[in-house]
Structure formats: C-alpha cells, structure tokens
Design a protein around this motif. Sequence first.
Motif, mmCIF file in Angstrom:
data_model
loop_
_atom_site.group_PDB
_atom_site.id
_atom_site.type_symbol
_atom_site.label_atom_id
_atom_site.label_comp_id
_atom_site.label_asym_id
_atom_site.label_seq_id
_atom_site.Cartn_x
_atom_site.Cartn_y
_atom_site.Cartn_z
ATOM 1 N N PHE A 45 0.840 -1.191 0.000
ATOM 2 C CA PHE A 45 0.000 0.000 0.000
ATOM 3 C C PHE A 45 0.882 1.251 0.000
ATOM 4 C CE2 PHE A 45 -3.310 -2.835 0.529
ATOM 5 C CZ PHE A 45 -4.531 -2.253 0.818
ATOM 6 N N PRO A 46 0.637 2.194 -0.895
ATOM 7 C CA PRO A 46 1.416 3.438 -0.862
ATOM 8 C C PRO A 46 0.929 4.363 0.243
ATOM 9 C CG PRO A 46 -0.258 3.571 -2.567
ATOM 10 C CD PRO A 46 -0.334 2.174 -1.998
ATOM 11 N N GLU A 47 1.767 5.260 0.656
ATOM 12 C CA GLU A 47 1.362 6.246 1.658
ATOM 13 C C GLU A 47 0.349 7.197 1.037
ATOM 14 O OE1 GLU A 47 3.637 9.732 4.040
ATOM 15 O OE2 GLU A 47 4.410 7.687 4.340
ATOM 16 N N PRO A 48 -0.804 7.403 1.675
ATOM 17 C CA PRO A 48 -1.830 8.280 1.099
ATOM 18 C C PRO A 48 -1.338 9.714 0.927
ATOM 19 C CG PRO A 48 -2.740 6.952 2.873
ATOM 20 C CD PRO A 48 -1.250 6.785 2.930
ATOM 21 N N LYS A 49 -1.896 10.393 -0.065
ATOM 22 C CA LYS A 49 -1.597 11.803 -0.248
ATOM 23 C C LYS A 49 -2.298 12.605 0.848
ATOM 24 C CE LYS A 49 -1.007 11.556 -5.270
ATOM 25 N NZ LYS A 49 -1.497 12.051 -6.592
ATOM 26 N N VAL A 50 -1.620 13.612 1.348
ATOM 27 C CA VAL A 50 -2.141 14.438 2.433
ATOM 28 C C VAL A 50 -2.044 15.902 2.016
ATOM 29 C CG1 VAL A 50 -1.836 15.127 4.851
ATOM 30 C CG2 VAL A 50 -1.405 12.747 4.160
ATOM 31 N N PRO A 51 -3.125 16.681 2.180
ATOM 32 C CA PRO A 51 -3.062 18.105 1.819
ATOM 33 C C PRO A 51 -1.973 18.835 2.593
ATOM 34 C CG PRO A 51 -5.344 17.420 2.185
ATOM 35 C CD PRO A 51 -4.465 16.282 2.633
ATOM 36 N N GLU A 52 -1.316 19.753 1.930
ATOM 37 C CA GLU A 52 -0.217 20.481 2.563
ATOM 38 C C GLU A 52 -0.678 21.307 3.757
ATOM 39 O OE1 GLU A 52 1.928 22.813 -0.229
ATOM 40 O OE2 GLU A 52 2.599 21.089 -1.425
ATOM 41 N N ASP A 53 -1.932 21.772 3.722
ATOM 42 C CA ASP A 53 -2.414 22.622 4.812
ATOM 43 C C ASP A 53 -3.005 21.818 5.975
ATOM 44 O OD1 ASP A 53 -4.688 21.732 3.547
ATOM 45 O OD2 ASP A 53 -5.691 23.695 3.530
ATOM 46 N N ASN A 54 -2.901 20.480 5.915
ATOM 47 C CA ASN A 54 -3.391 19.658 7.020
ATOM 48 C C ASN A 54 -2.486 18.443 7.208
ATOM 49 O OD1 ASN A 54 -5.085 18.839 9.124
ATOM 50 N ND2 ASN A 54 -6.397 17.646 7.770
ATOM 51 N N PRO A 55 -1.224 18.675 7.548
ATOM 52 C CA PRO A 55 -0.306 17.549 7.715
ATOM 53 C C PRO A 55 -0.741 16.626 8.842
ATOM 54 C CG PRO A 55 0.635 19.571 8.602
ATOM 55 C CD PRO A 55 -0.593 19.969 7.867
ATOM 56 N N MET A 56 -0.442 15.363 8.683
ATOM 57 C CA MET A 56 -0.821 14.361 9.673
ATOM 58 C C MET A 56 0.058 14.485 10.916
ATOM 59 S SD MET A 56 -3.266 12.450 8.277
ATOM 60 C CE MET A 56 -3.220 10.819 9.007
ATOM 61 N N SER A 57 -0.546 14.256 12.082
ATOM 62 C CA SER A 57 0.201 14.169 13.334
ATOM 63 C C SER A 57 -0.534 13.210 14.258
ATOM 64 C CB SER A 57 0.336 15.543 14.006
ATOM 65 O OG SER A 57 -0.906 15.972 14.541
ATOM 66 N N GLU A 58 0.210 12.637 15.191
ATOM 67 C CA GLU A 58 -0.399 11.718 16.151
ATOM 68 C C GLU A 58 -1.501 12.418 16.950
ATOM 69 O OE1 GLU A 58 0.188 8.577 16.442
ATOM 70 O OE2 GLU A 58 2.069 8.236 15.380
ATOM 71 N N ALA A 59 -1.235 13.653 17.369
ATOM 72 C CA ALA A 59 -2.209 14.390 18.178
ATOM 73 C C ALA A 59 -3.475 14.681 17.395
ATOM 74 C CB ALA A 59 -1.583 15.691 18.678
ATOM 75 N N ALA A 87 -8.876 7.058 1.892
ATOM 76 C CA ALA A 87 -7.663 7.861 1.701
ATOM 77 C C ALA A 87 -7.148 7.768 0.276
ATOM 78 C CB ALA A 87 -6.581 7.404 2.673
ATOM 79 N N TYR A 88 -7.528 6.702 -0.419
ATOM 80 C CA TYR A 88 -7.068 6.492 -1.792
ATOM 81 C C TYR A 88 -8.104 6.881 -2.852
ATOM 82 C CZ TYR A 88 -3.509 3.750 0.637
ATOM 83 O OH TYR A 88 -2.494 3.352 1.474
ATOM 84 N N ASN A 89 -9.268 7.355 -2.418
ATOM 85 C CA ASN A 89 -10.310 7.738 -3.377
ATOM 86 C C ASN A 89 -9.875 8.929 -4.224
ATOM 87 O OD1 ASN A 89 -11.930 5.760 -2.338
ATOM 88 N ND2 ASN A 89 -13.491 7.121 -1.497
ATOM 89 N N THR A 90 -10.320 8.943 -5.473
ATOM 90 C CA THR A 90 -10.098 10.122 -6.322
ATOM 91 C C THR A 90 -11.215 11.133 -6.158
ATOM 92 O OG1 THR A 90 -11.165 8.983 -8.175
ATOM 93 C CG2 THR A 90 -8.759 8.847 -8.027
ATOM 94 N N THR A 91 -12.366 10.707 -5.646
ATOM 95 C CA THR A 91 -13.465 11.606 -5.306
ATOM 96 C C THR A 91 -14.131 11.063 -4.053
ATOM 97 O OG1 THR A 91 -15.500 12.676 -6.107
ATOM 98 C CG2 THR A 91 -15.126 10.401 -6.774
ATOM 99 N N GLN A 92 -14.743 11.941 -3.239
ATOM 100 C CA GLN A 92 -15.140 11.545 -1.891
ATOM 101 C C GLN A 92 -16.642 11.468 -1.644
ATOM 102 O OE1 GLN A 92 -13.177 10.268 0.197
ATOM 103 N NE2 GLN A 92 -11.174 10.843 -0.588
ATOM 104 N N THR A 93 -17.468 11.595 -2.670
ATOM 105 C CA THR A 93 -18.910 11.465 -2.449
ATOM 106 C C THR A 93 -19.542 10.676 -3.587
ATOM 107 O OG1 THR A 93 -19.600 13.443 -3.662
ATOM 108 C CG2 THR A 93 -18.935 13.754 -1.379
ATOM 109 N N TRP A 94 -20.790 10.268 -3.354
ATOM 110 C CA TRP A 94 -21.544 9.594 -4.409
ATOM 111 C C TRP A 94 -21.886 10.565 -5.536
ATOM 112 C CZ3 TRP A 94 -21.160 4.679 -3.928
ATOM 113 C CH2 TRP A 94 -21.343 4.010 -2.713
ATOM 114 N N ALA A 95 -22.141 11.816 -5.197
ATOM 115 C CA ALA A 95 -22.822 12.710 -6.136
ATOM 116 C C ALA A 95 -21.982 13.831 -6.720
ATOM 117 C CB ALA A 95 -24.052 13.328 -5.452
#
Length: 207
Positions: free
Chosen positions: A36-50, A108-116
């Motif tokens: 599994f590749p590491e998911p893409k994360v938006p630059e303005d919301n970096p991942m953190s444990e907290a 995390a791997y979706n290209t779009t995030q809703t049904w519609a």
Amino acid sequence: MKTLLGFWLCLAAAVGACGEDASSSKAYVWQLPPGFPEPKVPEDNPMSEAKVALGRRLFYEQRLSGSQTQACVSCHEQRLAFSDGKAVSMGSTGEHTPRGSMPLVNVAYNTTQTWANPALITLEQQIPIPLFGERPIELGATGKETEILARLGIDPLYPPMFKAAFADEANSLTMANVTKALASFVRTLISGNSTFDRNTFQNDKPP
C-alpha cells in the motif's frame, strides 16, 4: 545564587515546554498493509499523532450534531466497514438522505469523496457536508457552531487535545480544526487484510 537558580529553573521549564510541543506535533507514523502506498495528504493539514487522536474522539462525539443525538459513527460503524448497512441513511432530525452512507475504509485512496459530486476530492472538502448540509440535514451543525464549540470547550479533555493538535494557533478550538482532525482520522482507516483481500491475494498467486 537565587538569580542563578531561577535562571536554571526557567531554562528547564523552557526545555520541558519545547519537549511538549515536539511531542504534540509528532508526525503520524503510517501502519500500512504490504504494497500500500502512503496516502496523499493536503499540505495545509499535515498528519500528526495528536491530530489523529483528536479526530478519533470527535468521530464518536454526539455533541457535534445540532441535537446531540448523532455522531459520525452513527452512519459509519466499524463493524460494517464504517458504513451503516442501510439503503438510505437518516440524519439527526429524522430526515432521510437520498443515498446510503459510503464505507470509509480506504477512502484515503479515493479520487473523489462522495456519491454525487466528483469535484470533492479531499476529505477536508467532504466532511463539512454531513456536518453543515441542510438538504438533507445530517448532523445539523449549521447555525449552531458557537454552541457546539462551547459544548466541546467545557469538556476538560478537548481544549488540551485541540491545543496539542494545532499548537501553532492561538485559538485552536474551531470548526475548521474539527474538520481537519476528522479528516486526519478518517484518512487512517486503511484495511488490506479483509476476507476479500486475502482471497484476491490468494487467487492472484501463480499456480
């Protein structure tokens, strides 16, 4: 002597504070299935444990809904791949949605995030829809943002958790940060060891 002692005490406190900040902003360590590749994360919301820990708690928090009767988990149950198993979901006011809830596993791997709406390509864009959408109403937070933040603010756990997750912000307890924390947690819902995965892997093996 007292002055020197005071200097060292202040220095120790400063070092301790720095250590606390470093701990609170500790980068999230992905635990991914093989291949599994590491998911893409938006630059303005970096991942953190907290941030992930805060998002996990908020995911189960009924005080995020206008009526305080539902949480994200109400329509996204872990035992059902984080969906609700219903033909159509029901919001906090009893209003039915036009579609069933999407499973959240591996989104995390979706290209779009809703049904519609294919234009919603990040979790940060999608999560405000169930929170604030009015047609249909799901969590029903619109117009109650101040009240919801006040509910969270009086809980002794939330203010320090928000501060740890968003340490560089003077006012960290905001609805924007609720969204970012939820997105960070949902991004970690990754599975590669379901019955389907195992059977697919076995079937792909050469004879």
